[in-house]
Design a protein around this motif. Structure first.
Motif, PDB file in Angstrom:
ATOM      1  N   PRO A  39      14.591  17.102   5.765  1.00  0.00           N
ATOM      2  CA  PRO A  39      15.104  16.468   4.557  1.00  0.00           C
ATOM      3  C   PRO A  39      16.519  16.942   4.249  1.00  0.00           C
ATOM      4  CG  PRO A  39      12.873  17.271   4.203  1.00  0.00           C
ATOM      5  CD  PRO A  39      13.329  17.837   5.523  1.00  0.00           C
ATOM      6  N   VAL A  40      17.342  16.017   3.799  1.00  0.00           N
ATOM      7  CA  VAL A  40      18.709  16.346   3.419  1.00  0.00           C
ATOM      8  C   VAL A  40      18.906  15.911   1.973  1.00  0.00           C
ATOM      9  CG1 VAL A  40      19.600  14.175   4.390  1.00  0.00           C
ATOM     10  CG2 VAL A  40      21.159  16.081   3.978  1.00  0.00           C
ATOM     11  N   SER A  41      19.485  16.795   1.176  1.00  0.00           N
ATOM     12  CA  SER A  41      19.660  16.533  -0.254  1.00  0.00           C
ATOM     13  C   SER A  41      20.836  15.600  -0.499  1.00  0.00           C
ATOM     14  CB  SER A  41      19.894  17.847  -1.000  1.00  0.00           C
ATOM     15  OG  SER A  41      21.147  18.403  -0.620  1.00  0.00           O
ATOM     16  N   VAL A  42      20.923  15.120  -1.733  1.00  0.00           N
ATOM     17  CA  VAL A  42      22.066  14.298  -2.127  1.00  0.00           C
ATOM     18  C   VAL A  42      23.364  15.035  -1.836  1.00  0.00           C
ATOM     19  CG1 VAL A  42      23.287  13.304  -4.094  1.00  0.00           C
ATOM     20  CG2 VAL A  42      20.806  12.994  -3.881  1.00  0.00           C
ATOM     21  N   GLY A  43      23.410  16.317  -2.161  1.00  0.00           N
ATOM     22  CA  GLY A  43      24.620  17.099  -1.920  1.00  0.00           C
ATOM     23  C   GLY A  43      24.958  17.237  -0.458  1.00  0.00           C
ATOM     24  N   GLY A  44      23.944  17.198   0.416  1.00  0.00           N
ATOM     25  CA  GLY A  44      24.166  17.368   1.847  1.00  0.00           C
ATOM     26  C   GLY A  44      24.451  16.090   2.600  1.00  0.00           C
ATOM     27  N   VAL A  45      24.206  14.944   1.977  1.00  0.00           N
ATOM     28  CA  VAL A  45      24.471  13.657   2.629  1.00  0.00           C
ATOM     29  C   VAL A  45      25.979  13.440   2.740  1.00  0.00           C
ATOM     30  CG1 VAL A  45      24.304  11.156   2.348  1.00  0.00           C
ATOM     31  CG2 VAL A  45      22.304  12.585   1.932  1.00  0.00           C
ATOM     32  N   LYS A  46      26.426  13.057   3.935  1.00  0.00           N
ATOM     33  CA  LYS A  46      27.847  12.804   4.174  1.00  0.00           C
ATOM     34  C   LYS A  46      28.038  11.399   4.747  1.00  0.00           C
ATOM     35  CE  LYS A  46      28.521  17.168   3.220  1.00  0.00           C
ATOM     36  NZ  LYS A  46      29.042  17.567   1.879  1.00  0.00           N
ATOM     37  N   GLU A  47      29.164  10.809   4.430  1.00  0.00           N
ATOM     38  CA  GLU A  47      29.480   9.504   5.016  1.00  0.00           C
ATOM     39  C   GLU A  47      29.565   9.630   6.532  1.00  0.00           C
ATOM     40  OE1 GLU A  47      32.915   7.836   3.119  1.00  0.00           O
ATOM     41  OE2 GLU A  47      31.946   7.690   1.155  1.00  0.00           O
ATOM     42  N   GLY A  48      28.950   8.698   7.245  1.00  0.00           N
ATOM     43  CA  GLY A  48      28.912   8.722   8.705  1.00  0.00           C
ATOM     44  C   GLY A  48      27.678   9.403   9.269  1.00  0.00           C
ATOM     45  N   MET A  49      26.956  10.174   8.447  1.00  0.00           N
ATOM     46  CA  MET A  49      25.734  10.846   8.894  1.00  0.00           C
ATOM     47  C   MET A  49      24.645   9.804   9.154  1.00  0.00           C
ATOM     48  SD  MET A  49      23.436  13.617   6.722  1.00  0.00           S
ATOM     49  CE  MET A  49      24.618  14.970   6.888  1.00  0.00           C
ATOM     50  N   GLU A  50      23.849  10.017  10.201  1.00  0.00           N
ATOM     51  CA  GLU A  50      22.700   9.147  10.445  1.00  0.00           C
ATOM     52  C   GLU A  50      21.493   9.724   9.717  1.00  0.00           C
ATOM     53  OE1 GLU A  50      20.079   6.969  13.971  1.00  0.00           O
ATOM     54  OE2 GLU A  50      21.502   8.560  14.497  1.00  0.00           O
ATOM     55  N   ILE A  51      20.907   8.920   8.852  1.00  0.00           N
ATOM     56  CA  ILE A  51      19.770   9.374   8.072  1.00  0.00           C
ATOM     57  C   ILE A  51      18.618   8.373   8.168  1.00  0.00           C
ATOM     58  CG2 ILE A  51      21.186  10.688   6.451  1.00  0.00           C
ATOM     59  CD1 ILE A  51      20.844   8.424   4.419  1.00  0.00           C
ATOM     60  N   ALA A  52      17.434   8.858   7.878  1.00  0.00           N
ATOM     61  CA  ALA A  52      16.253   8.012   7.768  1.00  0.00           C
ATOM     62  C   ALA A  52      15.773   8.068   6.323  1.00  0.00           C
ATOM     63  CB  ALA A  52      15.158   8.482   8.715  1.00  0.00           C
ATOM     64  N   LEU A  53      15.448   6.926   5.765  1.00  0.00           N
ATOM     65  CA  LEU A  53      15.010   6.829   4.376  1.00  0.00           C
ATOM     66  C   LEU A  53      13.496   6.666   4.340  1.00  0.00           C
ATOM     67  CD1 LEU A  53      15.755   6.618   1.357  1.00  0.00           C
ATOM     68  CD2 LEU A  53      16.012   4.151   1.700  1.00  0.00           C
ATOM     69  N   PHE A  54      12.847   7.520   3.579  1.00  0.00           N
ATOM     70  CA  PHE A  54      11.392   7.629   3.578  1.00  0.00           C
ATOM     71  C   PHE A  54      10.862   7.499   2.156  1.00  0.00           C
ATOM     72  CE2 PHE A  54       7.593  10.446   3.416  1.00  0.00           C
ATOM     73  CZ  PHE A  54       6.810   9.841   4.396  1.00  0.00           C
TER      74      PHE A  54
END
Length: 376
Positions: free
Chosen positions: A323-338
């Motif tokens: 899990p990545v927090s709002v603060g850790g999310v960066k533009e260009g990062m690949e994330i999965a939404l759950f």
């Protein structure tokens, strides 16, 4: 080998919390953090201190007499803030100050929510002051306002609570200690202001309540649910990121609703809240909009609502499977939404209280209550 919290005849068996539990609580709690809920490092530090100075015990609320007094311990503020300072002694002192101002004996502590550090909120003061940690949460997932974790007290004017905050930057003169009494709604707003003045995050203790109230109004088993999920995630780590994310899906009955790059992050700090939106690809050429007020509160796609608080909404960094927090999310990062639908988690009276929604709806400019209250 996978560990689990043992339930005997429908209730938790009292057990001592260990450093292994700290790691599992932080890992599993990070899923229920819904983008907020503190920080991994802070959780490991405070949890490690708790099991280092004593033997905190996790108990079912059913193991306590109905008149046993339980208080809520937490931290208030915006997880992405950078000017805060909160020490382990601040958590302990907040609980001690409440006990000093309460005309009765406090037996246990509970947390208002799960999170990267908030799952273990009460472990340190419990160890230091000889209290028990109660296996219940004011809300199974993290949320932006104290009212959302107050177990239905937010709209009550017949209950006088005690709320305490302790913490702040010592080097800038921002350290505060504050004890307030009054209705939950009014005192919660005061504490949020104190958090902002202290640097953006502060330790708190509040709401002395009998176990009978907790049994009826809390999300029962909230801590053991996070612990068991954490152990499943830790067991899957050796198999790689995809295995971790699959373990989360399997253990929670949740679903992945998007996967792709973060296109835009527009989140700003205001009044001890992180507020804004994150836009990401969904993996099918469409865009998803994640609405943020400390935590993920809703997700839209082309004007259609996909998931809404009190559903659990979590972002995972694909590269790590964590899990990545709002603060850790960066533009260009690949994330999965759950997301985990509210039907698959225990719900407290907080999320069923219509009065807790308007404040957040006004800030975000979207509807929450019509989705959140439907069917509960």
């Amino acid at each position: 080998m996978k560990q689990q919290i043992v339930i005997v005849k429908g209730r938790l068996r009292m057990r001592e919390l260990t450093i292994a539990d700290v790691k599992a609580a932080v890992r599993g709690g990070a899923v229920f953090a819904s983008g907020g809920g503190g920080w991994v490092d802070h959780g490991l530090e405070i949890g490690g201190a708790a099991v280092g100075i004593g033997r905190p015990k996790l108990v079912s609320v059913d193991e306590l007499p109905d008149d046993a007094i339980i208080i809520t311990t937490t931290a208030i503020g915006a997880p992405a803030g950078t000017e805060w300072e909160m020490w382990g002694v601040d958590y302990i002192k907040a609980v001690q100050l409440l006990m000093d101002h309460y005309d009765g004996k406090v037996v246990g502590v509970m947390t208002p929510q799960n999170g990267m550090s908030s799952t273990i909120n009460g472990w340190l003061p419990a160890a230091a002051l000889g209290l028990v940690v109660v296996d219940a949460t004011g809300d199974i997932r993290a949320h932006p306002t104290g009212k959302m974790g107050s177990m239905g007290l937010a709209s009550r004017t017949d209950y006088e609570t005690i709320q305490v905050v302790v913490g702040g930057r010592r080097d800038t003169g921002s350290y505060l200690e504050l004890v307030v009494k009054g209705t939950p709604a009014k005192t919660s707003n005061i504490l949020r202001t104190a958090s902002d003045m202290s640097g953006g995050f502060i330790a708190s203790a509040r709401h002395p309540l009998p176990a009978s109230f907790i049994k009826e109004h809390a999300a029962i088993g909230g801590i053991s649910i996070a612990l068991n999920l954490g152990y499943a995630m830790l067991e899957a780590e050796s198999q790689g990121p995809e295995a971790i994310m699959e373990a989360v899906r399997r253990e929670t009955q949740g679903r992945y609703i998007g996967r792709g790059q973060v296109l835009k992050k527009d989140v700003h700090y205001s009044g001890a809240f992180d507020i804004g939106t994150i836009t990401m690809e969904d993996g099918s050429g469409n865009e998803l909009t994640l609405h943020v007020m400390n935590e993920y509160m809703a997700v839209d796609q082309a004007g259609q609502r996909l998931t809404t608080y009190p559903d659990v909404i979590t972002t995972f960094e694909v590269a790590t499977g964590l899990p990545v927090s709002v603060g850790g999310v960066k533009e260009g990062m690949e994330i999965a939404l759950f997301a985990i639908d509210k039907q698959h988690v225990p719900l407290s009276s907080s999320v069923k209280d219509p009065s807790v929604y308007p404040e957040v709806e006004q800030v975000l400019g979207i509807s929450l209550a019509e989705y959140g209250l439907k069917g509960i």
